[in-house]
Design a protein around this motif. Structure first.
Motif, short mmCIF file in Angstrom:
data_model
loop_
_atom_site.label_atom_id
_atom_site.label_comp_id
_atom_site.label_asym_id
_atom_site.label_seq_id
_atom_site.Cartn_x
_atom_site.Cartn_y
_atom_site.Cartn_z
N MET A 1 14.89 35.81 35.85
CA MET A 1 15.60 36.80 35.08
C MET A 1 15.01 36.83 33.68
N ASN A 2 14.86 38.04 33.15
CA ASN A 2 14.31 38.21 31.81
C ASN A 2 15.42 38.44 30.79
N LEU A 3 15.16 37.99 29.59
CA LEU A 3 16.06 38.21 28.47
C LEU A 3 15.36 39.15 27.49
N TYR A 4 16.04 40.24 27.13
CA TYR A 4 15.52 41.21 26.18
C TYR A 4 16.29 41.05 24.87
N ILE A 5 15.57 40.78 23.79
CA ILE A 5 16.18 40.54 22.49
C ILE A 5 15.78 41.67 21.56
N LYS A 6 16.76 42.45 21.09
CA LYS A 6 16.49 43.58 20.20
C LYS A 6 16.33 43.08 18.77
N VAL A 7 15.26 43.54 18.13
CA VAL A 7 15.03 43.25 16.72
C VAL A 7 14.77 44.58 16.01
N GLY A 8 14.92 44.61 14.70
CA GLY A 8 14.93 45.86 13.97
C GLY A 8 13.59 46.46 13.59
N SER A 9 12.51 45.69 13.66
CA SER A 9 11.23 46.23 13.19
C SER A 9 10.07 45.52 13.90
N ILE A 10 8.90 46.11 13.80
CA ILE A 10 7.72 45.49 14.40
C ILE A 10 7.40 44.17 13.71
N THR A 11 7.66 44.09 12.41
CA THR A 11 7.40 42.84 11.68
C THR A 11 8.27 41.72 12.23
N ASN A 12 9.57 41.99 12.42
CA ASN A 12 10.45 40.97 12.99
C ASN A 12 10.08 40.66 14.44
N ALA A 13 9.60 41.66 15.16
CA ALA A 13 9.17 41.42 16.54
C ALA A 13 7.97 40.47 16.57
N GLN A 14 7.03 40.67 15.68
CA GLN A 14 5.85 39.79 15.62
C GLN A 14 6.24 38.38 15.20
N ARG A 15 7.13 38.28 14.21
CA ARG A 15 7.59 36.95 13.77
C ARG A 15 8.35 36.26 14.90
N LEU B 1 9.04 32.08 19.07
CA LEU B 1 9.35 31.73 20.46
C LEU B 1 8.17 31.04 21.14
N ASN B 2 6.95 31.52 20.88
CA ASN B 2 5.78 30.87 21.46
C ASN B 2 5.67 29.41 21.00
N LYS B 3 5.98 29.15 19.74
CA LYS B 3 5.93 27.78 19.22
C LYS B 3 7.01 26.90 19.84
N ASN B 4 8.06 27.53 20.39
CA ASN B 4 9.16 26.79 21.02
C ASN B 4 9.08 26.85 22.55
N SER B 5 7.88 27.03 23.08
CA SER B 5 7.59 26.98 24.52
C SER B 5 8.17 28.15 25.32
N PHE B 6 8.35 29.30 24.68
CA PHE B 6 8.75 30.51 25.39
C PHE B 6 7.53 31.41 25.52
N LYS B 7 7.41 32.09 26.64
CA LYS B 7 6.42 33.14 26.77
C LYS B 7 7.12 34.42 26.34
N ALA B 8 6.66 35.06 25.28
CA ALA B 8 7.33 36.22 24.70
C ALA B 8 6.38 37.41 24.64
N ILE C 1 17.49 30.19 18.41
CA ILE C 1 16.25 29.75 17.76
C ILE C 1 15.80 30.81 16.75
N LEU C 2 15.84 32.07 17.15
CA LEU C 2 15.40 33.14 16.25
C LEU C 2 16.31 33.25 15.04
N GLU C 3 17.61 33.22 15.26
CA GLU C 3 18.54 33.34 14.13
C GLU C 3 18.42 32.16 13.17
N ARG C 4 18.19 30.98 13.71
CA ARG C 4 18.00 29.80 12.87
C ARG C 4 16.75 29.93 12.00
N ASN C 5 15.79 30.75 12.46
CA ASN C 5 14.54 30.95 11.73
C ASN C 5 14.53 32.25 10.92
#
Length: 71
Positions: A1-15, A20-27, A57-61
Motif C-alpha cells: 500500500m502506498n502513502l500519498y503525502i500532500k505538500v504545498g510546493s515543489i520546494t517542500n516536495a524536494q525537501r 524521507l530518503n535519509k530515513n530509509s523511505f523510497k519517495a 518525520i516530515l513535520e519534525r523536520n
C-alpha cells in the motif's frame, strides 16, 4: 500500500523526498492532476506505508503536510 503525502510546493516536495530518503523511505514526487483549493501547487510525495510514520518525520523536520491518503 502506498502513502500519498500532500505538500504545498515543489520546494517542500524536494525537501520532503530528501528527508524521507535519509530515513530509509523510497519517495517519489508526483504532481496532482486537479489540485483542490488548499492543495497549494499540487505536489505529493508517494512512499510505501511500511509502518513507520513518514508524516511525523516530515513535520519534525519542518515540512508542512497538507494531508495524507493511503491507496
Amino acid at each position: 500500500m502506498n502513502l500519498y503525502i500532500k505538500v504545498g510546493s515543489i520546494t517542500n516536495a524536494q525537501r520532503a523526498k530528501s528527508i524521507l530518503n535519509k530515513n530509509s523511505f523510497k519517495a517519489i514526487i508526483q504532481r496532482l492532476d486537479n489540485p483542490a483549493p488548499g492543495d497549494g501547487c499540487g505536489y505529493v510525495i508517494r512512499t510505501e506505508d511500511n509502518g513507520k510514520n513518514a508524516r511525523e518525520i516530515l513535520e519534525r523536520n519542518g515540512i508542512r503536510v497538507l494531508g495524507t491518503e493511503k491507496r
